[in-house]
Scaffold this active site. Structure first.
Site, PDB file in Angstrom:
ATOM      1  N   ASP A  37       0.870  -1.179   0.000  1.00 40.48           N
ATOM      2  CA  ASP A  37       0.000   0.000   0.000  1.00 40.48           C
ATOM      3  C   ASP A  37       0.902   1.223   0.000  1.00 40.48           C
ATOM      4  O   ASP A  37       1.464   1.595   1.033  1.00 40.48           O
ATOM      5  CB  ASP A  37      -0.912  -0.019   1.232  1.00 40.48           C
ATOM      6  CG  ASP A  37      -1.728   1.262   1.378  1.00 40.48           C
ATOM      7  OD1 ASP A  37      -1.884   1.978   0.370  1.00 40.48           O
ATOM      8  OD2 ASP A  37      -2.203   1.539   2.503  1.00 40.48           O
ATOM      9  N   LYS A 100       2.879  10.850  -4.167  1.00 35.33           N
ATOM     10  CA  LYS A 100       1.813  10.120  -4.835  1.00 35.33           C
ATOM     11  C   LYS A 100       0.845  11.061  -5.556  1.00 35.33           C
ATOM     12  O   LYS A 100       0.219  10.689  -6.546  1.00 35.33           O
ATOM     13  CB  LYS A 100       1.059   9.271  -3.801  1.00 35.33           C
ATOM     14  CG  LYS A 100      -0.023   8.365  -4.383  1.00 35.33           C
ATOM     15  CD  LYS A 100      -0.611   7.501  -3.282  1.00 35.33           C
ATOM     16  CE  LYS A 100      -1.780   6.671  -3.764  1.00 35.33           C
ATOM     17  NZ  LYS A 100      -2.316   5.813  -2.689  1.00 35.33           N
ATOM     18  N   GLU A 203      -7.678   0.597  -4.520  1.00 36.13           N
ATOM     19  CA  GLU A 203      -7.702   0.675  -3.060  1.00 36.13           C
ATOM     20  C   GLU A 203      -9.080   0.348  -2.457  1.00 36.13           C
ATOM     21  O   GLU A 203      -9.151  -0.391  -1.465  1.00 36.13           O
ATOM     22  CB  GLU A 203      -7.213   2.052  -2.607  1.00 36.13           C
ATOM     23  CG  GLU A 203      -5.717   2.243  -2.823  1.00 36.13           C
ATOM     24  CD  GLU A 203      -5.256   3.673  -2.653  1.00 36.13           C
ATOM     25  OE1 GLU A 203      -6.102   4.539  -2.309  1.00 36.13           O
ATOM     26  OE2 GLU A 203      -4.057   3.949  -2.870  1.00 36.13           O
ATOM     27  N   ASP A 225     -12.689   6.581   2.539  1.00 32.09           N
ATOM     28  CA  ASP A 225     -11.250   6.516   2.804  1.00 32.09           C
ATOM     29  C   ASP A 225     -10.762   7.914   3.174  1.00 32.09           C
ATOM     30  O   ASP A 225     -10.628   8.787   2.312  1.00 32.09           O
ATOM     31  CB  ASP A 225     -10.524   5.992   1.572  1.00 32.09           C
ATOM     32  CG  ASP A 225      -9.030   5.753   1.827  1.00 32.09           C
ATOM     33  OD1 ASP A 225      -8.519   6.220   2.853  1.00 32.09           O
ATOM     34  OD2 ASP A 225      -8.389   5.098   0.986  1.00 32.09           O
TER      35      ASP A 225
END
Length: 439
Positions: A37, A100, A203, A225
């Protein structure tokens, strides 16, 4: 002929028996495919353990289950994770985080300029791609995928040390809204770390797998999330073991860092009121920021907590005679105070939830399962807000910090053929899907 059939049957039976006895009495093989992850704020690595069917989250040498997604460059070395964060205050222009957000993304010049203004390090525009400029004993640039590769290499080494076997293969997760280019650049980062990626998994799908939803009879799954820096809401439609992402929305400028910042602002104002001096010393600010972060975490379990730390208001490099003695700052922070400071931010969480329901043509009572992912979903007010909106409790049976890596590790076990065999989650591409962003 019947004798041959009988012999074949006996051989097959013997093989099954040998397999069963091997599972019962021989030590299980070491897993050789890891689940990764690569988060915006934190990264984790996990493995599916053959035989027991359990997922193990790999810890670092200090026993922590995740590492900050930060890389810091000095004149002599490249530091990754917690070591990089420790240098963030004294080496801000060479400590890269949030990479990211930039990986594989094509930027218009003005958009990249606006995005880069949020960071203490320098973001360069290389024909529409972001690069980070580093100033050590010479000046050079690094790409977001290089930053990602250092984080992935660190996790690869953590897994090899724990499992005592070389690791070359992995499954990795990406946000559901990542396009083909962003996915390819994420894979490129893994390749730079010496890893072959067997599968890229979304994800939200990984999180659903962590909750075991790939094996049970549910139809509509909502994944919320909320991590350190971003909010992502996904509506999944599940039929059998197949997942289709029906709608996505989010806020890429809302997360745990924002909640901490509100509390930091409150405490710095309190310091000035108590002592009549603004808080300007870097060391004091760093310690207060750490204390605020710890207080936020404590308030998920307690109704109040106390911030207590010495403040110097003066550099230790000054002459000893002129440096005043430190003073003790104390402040009791209640959960209600924390909630009041952030209530407007908490309310922003509902906007993308309402959007995915509208775009997915779904009423809120038609959602079968609400899954929480990301450490910020531990905040009691956020859980209460979501349960009040839907009229039922969200699923909190899995550690939200580790939900994604747990699901990725399960998928890694499937790709590695680990026993006991699991049901794989198959993702159906939705070519027309677009993510709605709020700010």
């Amino acid at each position: 002929m019947s004798g041959e059939i009988s012999m074949i049957g006996s051989v097959i039976l013997a093989l099954f028996l040998a397999g069963y006895l091997g599972q019962q009495y021989l030590p299980p093989p070491k897993p050789k495919v890891i689940g990764l992850d690569l988060g915006t704020t934190f990264c984790s690595v996990g493995v599916f353990l053959p035989g027991s069917g359990e997922v193990e989250i790999i810890r670092d040498q200090e026993g922590r289950k995740s590492i900050p997604s930060a890389v810091s460059f000095t004149t002599t070395e490249v530091l990754v994770g917690h070591e990089a964060v420790d240098l963030a205050n004294c080496n801000p222009q060479n400590t890269i985080y949030d990479a990211k957000r930039f990986i594989g993304k094509a930027f218009e010049s003005e958009v990249l300029k606006e995005e880069s203004a949020r960071y203490p390090f320098k973001v360069m525009n290389n024909n529409g791609s972001a690069e980070f400029e580093i100033f050590t004993n010479h000046t050079f640039t690094v790409t977001p995928e290089f930053i990602g590769s250092r984080l992935l290499l660190k996790m690869k080494k953590m897994a090899e040390r724990q499992l005592n076997v070389p690791i070359q293969k992995a499954v990795i997760s990406v946000p559901a809204e990542f396009d083909e280019r962003q996915r390819n650049y994420t894979v490129r980062a893994a390749n730079l770390a010496g890893l072959e990626i067997l599968r890229v998994i979304n994800e939200p799908t990984a999180a659903a797998m962590a909750y075991g939803l790939h094996k049970v009879d549910v139809f509509n799954v909502l994944v919320v999330d909320l991590g350190g820096g971003t909010l992502d809401v996904s509506l999944l439609n599940k039929q059998g073991g197949m997942f289709l992402t029906r709608a996505m929305a989010g806020n890429n400028k809302l997360g745990g860092q924002d909640f901490s910042q509100r509390l930091l602002q409150y405490t710095t104002e309190q310091v000035q009121q108590d002592f009549g001096v603004p808080l300007t010393l870097k060391e004091d600010l760093h310690r207060l920021r750490q204390a605020v972060e710890a207080a936020k975490l404590n308030l998920t379990l307690q109704h109040s907590t106390t911030i207590r730390l010495p403040l110097h208001f003066h550099s230790s490099e000054s002459s000893e005679g002129s440096a005043p003695a430190p003073v003790l700052f104390q402040s009791v922070i209640t959960r209600k105070l924390f909630e009041d400071l952030n209530e407007d931010l908490f309310q922003k969480i509902l906007a993308p939830i309402k959007t995915v329901l509208t775009e997915g043509h779904l009423e809120k009572q038609e959602v079968d399962e609400i899954v929480l992912v990301g450490g910020s979903t531990r905040i009691p007010r956020i859980r209460r807000l979501i349960s009040e909106f839907f009229g039922k409790e969200p699923n909190t049976s899995v550690d939200p910090d580790l939900a994604v890596v747990t699901g990725v590790a399960i998928q890694a076990g499937i790709m590695g053929g680990s026993w006991p065999l699991q049901v794989s989650a198959i993702e159906i591409p939705n070519r027309h899907l677009r993510k709605t962003n709020f700010s």
